[in-house]
Design a protein around this motif. Structure first.
Motif, PDB file in Angstrom:
ATOM      1  N   ARG A  54       0.848  -1.183   0.082  1.00  0.00           N
ATOM      2  CA  ARG A  54       0.042  -0.021   0.008  1.00  0.00           C
ATOM      3  C   ARG A  54       0.812   1.451  -0.157  1.00  0.00           C
ATOM      4  O   ARG A  54       0.267   2.475  -0.090  1.00  0.00           O
ATOM      5  N   GLU A  55       1.938   1.141  -0.111  1.00  0.00           N
ATOM      6  CA  GLU A  55       2.857   2.463  -0.071  1.00  0.00           C
ATOM      7  C   GLU A  55       2.948   3.078  -1.269  1.00  0.00           C
ATOM      8  O   GLU A  55       2.923   2.631  -2.337  1.00  0.00           O
ATOM      9  N   LEU A  56       2.857   4.395  -0.989  1.00  0.00           N
ATOM     10  CA  LEU A  56       2.656   5.337  -2.079  1.00  0.00           C
ATOM     11  C   LEU A  56       3.881   5.746  -3.030  1.00  0.00           C
ATOM     12  O   LEU A  56       5.029   5.846  -2.238  1.00  0.00           O
ATOM     13  N   LEU A  57       4.220   5.960  -4.066  1.00  0.00           N
ATOM     14  CA  LEU A  57       5.292   6.335  -4.807  1.00  0.00           C
ATOM     15  C   LEU A  57       6.117   7.413  -4.144  1.00  0.00           C
ATOM     16  O   LEU A  57       7.263   7.385  -3.843  1.00  0.00           O
ATOM     17  N   ILE A  58       5.395   8.407  -3.805  1.00  0.00           N
ATOM     18  CA  ILE A  58       5.933   9.758  -3.156  1.00  0.00           C
ATOM     19  C   ILE A  58       6.665   9.212  -2.097  1.00  0.00           C
ATOM     20  O   ILE A  58       8.145   9.851  -1.889  1.00  0.00           O
ATOM     21  N   HIS A  59       6.314   8.400  -1.293  1.00  0.00           N
ATOM     22  CA  HIS A  59       7.134   8.084   0.051  1.00  0.00           C
ATOM     23  C   HIS A  59       8.168   7.204  -0.245  1.00  0.00           C
ATOM     24  O   HIS A  59       9.407   7.086   0.529  1.00  0.00           O
ATOM     25  N   THR A  60       8.059   6.147  -1.120  1.00  0.00           N
ATOM     26  CA  THR A  60       9.099   5.269  -1.801  1.00  0.00           C
ATOM     27  C   THR A  60      10.275   6.139  -2.290  1.00  0.00           C
ATOM     28  O   THR A  60      11.497   5.972  -1.862  1.00  0.00           O
ATOM     29  N   GLY A  77       2.896  17.576  -0.456  1.00  0.00           N
ATOM     30  CA  GLY A  77       2.137  18.602  -0.399  1.00  0.00           C
ATOM     31  C   GLY A  77       0.809  18.447   0.127  1.00  0.00           C
ATOM     32  O   GLY A  77       0.693  18.319   1.712  1.00  0.00           O
ATOM     33  N   CYS A  78      -0.231  18.144  -0.523  1.00  0.00           N
ATOM     34  CA  CYS A  78      -1.515  18.061   0.096  1.00  0.00           C
ATOM     35  C   CYS A  78      -1.862  16.438   0.386  1.00  0.00           C
ATOM     36  O   CYS A  78      -2.778  16.259   1.140  1.00  0.00           O
ATOM     37  N   GLU A  79      -1.199  15.734  -0.402  1.00  0.00           N
ATOM     38  CA  GLU A  79      -1.535  14.143  -0.466  1.00  0.00           C
ATOM     39  C   GLU A  79      -2.936  14.010  -0.677  1.00  0.00           C
ATOM     40  O   GLU A  79      -3.340  12.775  -0.355  1.00  0.00           O
ATOM     41  N   CYS A 120       3.991  16.822  -5.901  1.00  0.00           N
ATOM     42  CA  CYS A 120       4.685  15.342  -6.106  1.00  0.00           C
ATOM     43  C   CYS A 120       4.701  14.791  -7.557  1.00  0.00           C
ATOM     44  O   CYS A 120       4.918  13.748  -7.773  1.00  0.00           O
ATOM     45  N   THR A 121       4.612  15.611  -8.432  1.00  0.00           N
ATOM     46  CA  THR A 121       4.533  15.303  -9.958  1.00  0.00           C
ATOM     47  C   THR A 121       5.778  14.557 -10.508  1.00  0.00           C
ATOM     48  O   THR A 121       6.846  15.306 -10.209  1.00  0.00           O
ATOM     49  N   LYS A 139       0.740  12.287 -10.459  1.00  0.00           N
ATOM     50  CA  LYS A 139       0.914  12.928  -9.389  1.00  0.00           C
ATOM     51  C   LYS A 139       1.451  11.515  -8.156  1.00  0.00           C
ATOM     52  O   LYS A 139       0.635  10.573  -8.110  1.00  0.00           O
ATOM     53  N   SER A 140       2.357  11.485  -7.794  1.00  0.00           N
ATOM     54  CA  SER A 140       2.957  10.409  -7.069  1.00  0.00           C
ATOM     55  C   SER A 140       2.294  10.152  -5.621  1.00  0.00           C
ATOM     56  O   SER A 140       2.393   9.017  -5.391  1.00  0.00           O
ATOM     57  N   CYS A 141       1.501  11.018  -5.314  1.00  0.00           N
ATOM     58  CA  CYS A 141       0.807  10.792  -4.098  1.00  0.00           C
ATOM     59  C   CYS A 141      -0.528   9.945  -4.350  1.00  0.00           C
ATOM     60  O   CYS A 141      -1.202   9.696  -3.194  1.00  0.00           O
ATOM     61  N   THR A 142      -0.651   9.663  -5.441  1.00  0.00           N
ATOM     62  CA  THR A 142      -1.791   8.837  -5.922  1.00  0.00           C
ATOM     63  C   THR A 142      -1.458   7.470  -6.681  1.00  0.00           C
ATOM     64  O   THR A 142      -2.345   6.623  -7.109  1.00  0.00           O
ATOM     65  N   VAL A 143      -0.306   7.174  -6.792  1.00  0.00           N
ATOM     66  CA  VAL A 143       0.317   6.016  -7.408  1.00  0.00           C
ATOM     67  C   VAL A 143       1.066   4.993  -6.166  1.00  0.00           C
ATOM     68  O   VAL A 143       1.940   5.324  -5.450  1.00  0.00           O
TER      69      VAL A 143
END
Length: 173
Positions: A23-29, A42-44, A51-52, A61-65
């Motif tokens: 379940r880890e989002l790309l932005i966090h990875t 930013g907003c998550e 996070c683009t 947007k890497s907060c959605t992938v």
């Protein structure tokens, strides 16, 4: 304890292998595991665009992938733009045309603009504004961002060869 999943992809033209929770989002990875901190959290909620990244030729947007969705993919972040010590035309343009102030949105703006110019090398001001509407900036008022994208488009088309910015030698050296 959640079982980790191995994911392999290319990040800025280099191969990476990483173990992530499903379940880890790309932005966090990117930020926490791969120390690629250009894309910002930013907003998550996918509203701000900080996070683009470019994922397989699409601006996302890497907060959605989810990172697991990136298996065998190509991910481009702001860190992958400069080549051989030379700024990408968009990076130069944002500096030249004062397209940034605090800089928080800038990596996402440049990455989104990159995809625009890949798909449309000669965008109108209206097309630029439409394409960039999903990336928010709280500082600039957008006019200089539009001018920066127009500058970069002209440079990439070969219409601008030299820069007269006095700090350019310091930045590219």
């Amino acid at each position: 304890m959640t079982k980790k999943t191995a994911v392999s992809f290319r990040l800025n033209d280099r191969p990476v292998d990483v173990l992530v929770e499903p379940r880890e989002l790309l932005i966090h990875t990117l930020r926490e595991r791969l120390e690629t901190t250009g894309p910002h959290i930013g907003c998550e909620t996918s509203h701000c665009g900080a996070c683009t990244v470019d994922l397989d030729g699409m601006s996302v947007k890497s907060c959605t992938v989810l990172t697991v969705q990136c298996e065998n993919s190509h991910v481009l972040t702001i860190e992958g733009f400069a080549k051989g010590g030379q700024l990408h035309a968009l990076q130069e343009a944002f500096m030249q045309e004062h397209g940034l102030q605090c800089g928080f949105c800038t990596p996402g703006m440049i990455t989104r603009a990159y995809r625009l110019l890949q798909e449309n090398p000669s965008p109108t001001e209206e097309e630029i504004r439409y394409w960039m509407s999903g990336n928010l900036c709280r500082c600039t008022g957008y006019q200089n961002i539009v001018k920066a994208i127009q500058y970069a488009a002209a440079k990439l088309r070969g219409e601008i060869v030299e820069t007269s910015h006095p700090m350019m030698a310091e930045v590219t050296a």
